[in-house]
Write an enzyme that holds these catalytic residues in place. Sequence first.
Site, PDB file in Angstrom:
ATOM      1  N   GLY A 151       5.984  -5.187   1.156  1.00 26.18           N
ATOM      2  CA  GLY A 151       5.056  -5.808   2.187  1.00 26.18           C
ATOM      3  C   GLY A 151       4.024  -4.397   2.608  1.00 26.18           C
ATOM      4  CB  THR A 152       4.363  -0.604   2.004  1.00 28.06           C
ATOM      5  OG1 THR A 152       5.410  -0.635   3.132  1.00 28.06           O
ATOM      6  CG2 THR A 152       3.454   0.442   2.152  1.00 28.06           C
ATOM      7  CG  ASN A 179       7.757  -3.656  13.260  1.00 30.11           C
ATOM      8  OD1 ASN A 179       6.466  -3.677  13.427  1.00 30.11           O
ATOM      9  ND2 ASN A 179       8.322  -2.392  13.108  1.00 30.11           N
ATOM     10  CD  GLN A 191       9.837  -7.749  10.736  1.00 28.63           C
ATOM     11  OE1 GLN A 191      10.743  -8.741  10.911  1.00 28.63           O
ATOM     12  NE2 GLN A 191      10.354  -6.680  10.156  1.00 28.63           N
ATOM     13  CB  SER A 248       8.334  -7.926   2.778  1.00 27.55           C
ATOM     14  OG  SER A 248       8.984  -7.005   2.445  1.00 27.55           O
ATOM     15  N   GLY A 249       9.562  -9.705   0.656  1.00 21.55           N
ATOM     16  CA  GLY A 249      10.825 -10.518   0.166  1.00 21.55           C
ATOM     17  C   GLY A 249      12.179 -10.308   1.021  1.00 21.55           C
ATOM     18  CG  HIS A 250      13.214  -6.103   2.328  1.00 27.90           C
ATOM     19  ND1 HIS A 250      13.775  -5.323   3.439  1.00 27.90           N
ATOM     20  CD2 HIS A 250      11.988  -5.784   2.251  1.00 27.90           C
ATOM     21  CE1 HIS A 250      12.781  -4.559   3.749  1.00 27.90           C
ATOM     22  NE2 HIS A 250      11.713  -4.692   3.082  1.00 27.90           N
ATOM     23  CB  CYS A 310      16.124  11.381  17.322  1.00 27.64           C
ATOM     24  SG  CYS A 310      17.528  11.613  16.331  1.00 27.64           S
TER      25      CYS A 310
HETATM   26  N1  PLP Z   1       4.847  -4.567   8.022  1.00 28.53           N
HETATM   27  C1  PLP Z   1       6.165  -5.107   8.934  1.00 28.53           C
HETATM   28  C2  PLP Z   1       5.733  -5.515  10.273  1.00 28.53           C
HETATM   29  C3  PLP Z   1       7.329  -4.514   8.614  1.00 28.53           C
HETATM   30  O1  PLP Z   1       8.235  -4.767   9.702  1.00 28.53           O
HETATM   31  C4  PLP Z   1       7.484  -3.919   7.586  1.00 28.53           C
HETATM   32  C5  PLP Z   1       8.927  -3.505   7.429  1.00 28.53           C
HETATM   33  O2  PLP Z   1       9.655  -3.402   8.191  1.00 28.53           O
HETATM   34  C6  PLP Z   1       6.611  -3.531   6.740  1.00 28.53           C
HETATM   35  C7  PLP Z   1       5.163  -3.920   6.941  1.00 28.53           C
HETATM   36  C8  PLP Z   1       6.938  -3.064   5.495  1.00 28.53           C
HETATM   37  O3  PLP Z   1       7.442  -3.835   4.362  1.00 28.53           O
HETATM   38  P1  PLP Z   1       8.340  -3.284   3.124  1.00 28.53           P
HETATM   39  O4  PLP Z   1       9.434  -2.703   3.616  1.00 28.53           O
HETATM   40  O5  PLP Z   1       8.541  -4.530   2.132  1.00 28.53           O
HETATM   41  O6  PLP Z   1       7.185  -2.496   2.600  1.00 28.53           O
END
Ligand code: PLP
Length: 400
Positions: free
Chosen positions: A71-72, A150, A178, A198-200, A324
């Site tokens: 996703g990033t 998220n 999400q 994102s796949g996971h 934290c």
């Molecule tokens: N964007 C959102 C809203 C997310 O919740 C996440 C992961 O938690 C990401 C982007 C990033 O996805 P990835 O872990 O596949 O890079």
Amino acid sequence: MNIIYVDNNATTRVDPAVMEAMMPFYTVKYGNPSSMHAFGGNVAEDIRHAREQLAALINASPQEIIFTSCGTESDSTAIWATISSLPDKKHIITSRVEHPAVKNLYEHLAKKGYKITTVPVDRQGRLDLDYFHDHLTDDTALISIMWANNETGVIFPMDVISTAARERGIVLHTDAVQAIGKIPVDVQKNPVDLLSLSGHKIHAPKGVGALYVRKGTKFTPFLIGGHQENGRRGGTENVAAIVGLGKAAMLASENLGDTQAAVARLRDRLEQGLLSRVQNAMVNGDTDSRLPNTTSISFEYIEGESILLMMNEFGICASSGSACTSGSLEPSHVLRAMGIPYTAAHGSIRFSLSHYNTEEEMDFIIEHMPPIIDRLRQLSPFWRQGKPVETMLTGAECPI
Ligand code: PLP
């Protein structure tokens, strides 16, 4: 110990059917889809099929899907691709509650001279739409607003946002990481230009994602290299994971209706069970427009990290809304943007469910959380004799 996994917004279990679909690509179909020989070249067919499956989930055409590593990467690609294609425009509008994958990139771009407008949210985590509309300008290169949050699960009105983007002719990116697989996401009904997933998060493996790019959207590749993905993302394809993502997308669209409604019932059972048994507990976020699997609950006057550690002793896996690990003990930027008081933001726990959860698991959590909260409150400097200290120090109850 039995694990009760309620941290599905962090990552999900790979569906056994997804795993099965992927396995041949590690063992017998390991060819490179770019090879001239049929052993490799045939694998390109499997990627084509996965692209169709994923496109169907969001009502896109397969040519509009680019596979990425996460996703990033999808977020970064969307943002860099847009600003490189529109070098004269220096304004970006986003929200105050984006995931770090987006937020930290905008902080970086602000240092490089971009003007970044962050749209505030209210106490329920709802976007301030007047502020959003008022801050669109002729210099705006990109609107980049997540589909669903998220931490709280709050869903943003993509219909209103996409209409505004269309009217002003501004490119619209949404981080739908999400939202995908939990609520219907249709890029024809809500015409976004770029969408990250994102796949996971949808029971496919980690290390694969996708970016939807609407046909006609100006696009400059982020990863420049080979001709893969139609010249839009260099790098040999992660074939097994892409096939897994395609399969997961197919399963997700089958599971959208009844399965997600069942997940919501489990979430509501958990939420009501906890709120009725624990005093000074509250839900963060708009419960009328929320992902079916998510609840963020603040247990006031204690620390989320300590709650998580004690939950861990019972095998319950969730997340907290404080960070934290950064050493600052600051509550999350999302809860702060919502104006949640520090005493509540610090004690927030995010439960995020999937269709693998059961009623028995919810009841187990409902049974074990209240004593955990009680024990921690006995140690809390803000809690005395079953009440918050601040109550004792005000009004008629003041002991002094
Ligand atoms: N964007 C959102 C809203 C997310 O919740 C996440 C992961 O938690 C990401 C982007 C990033 O996805 P990835 O872990 O596949 O890079």
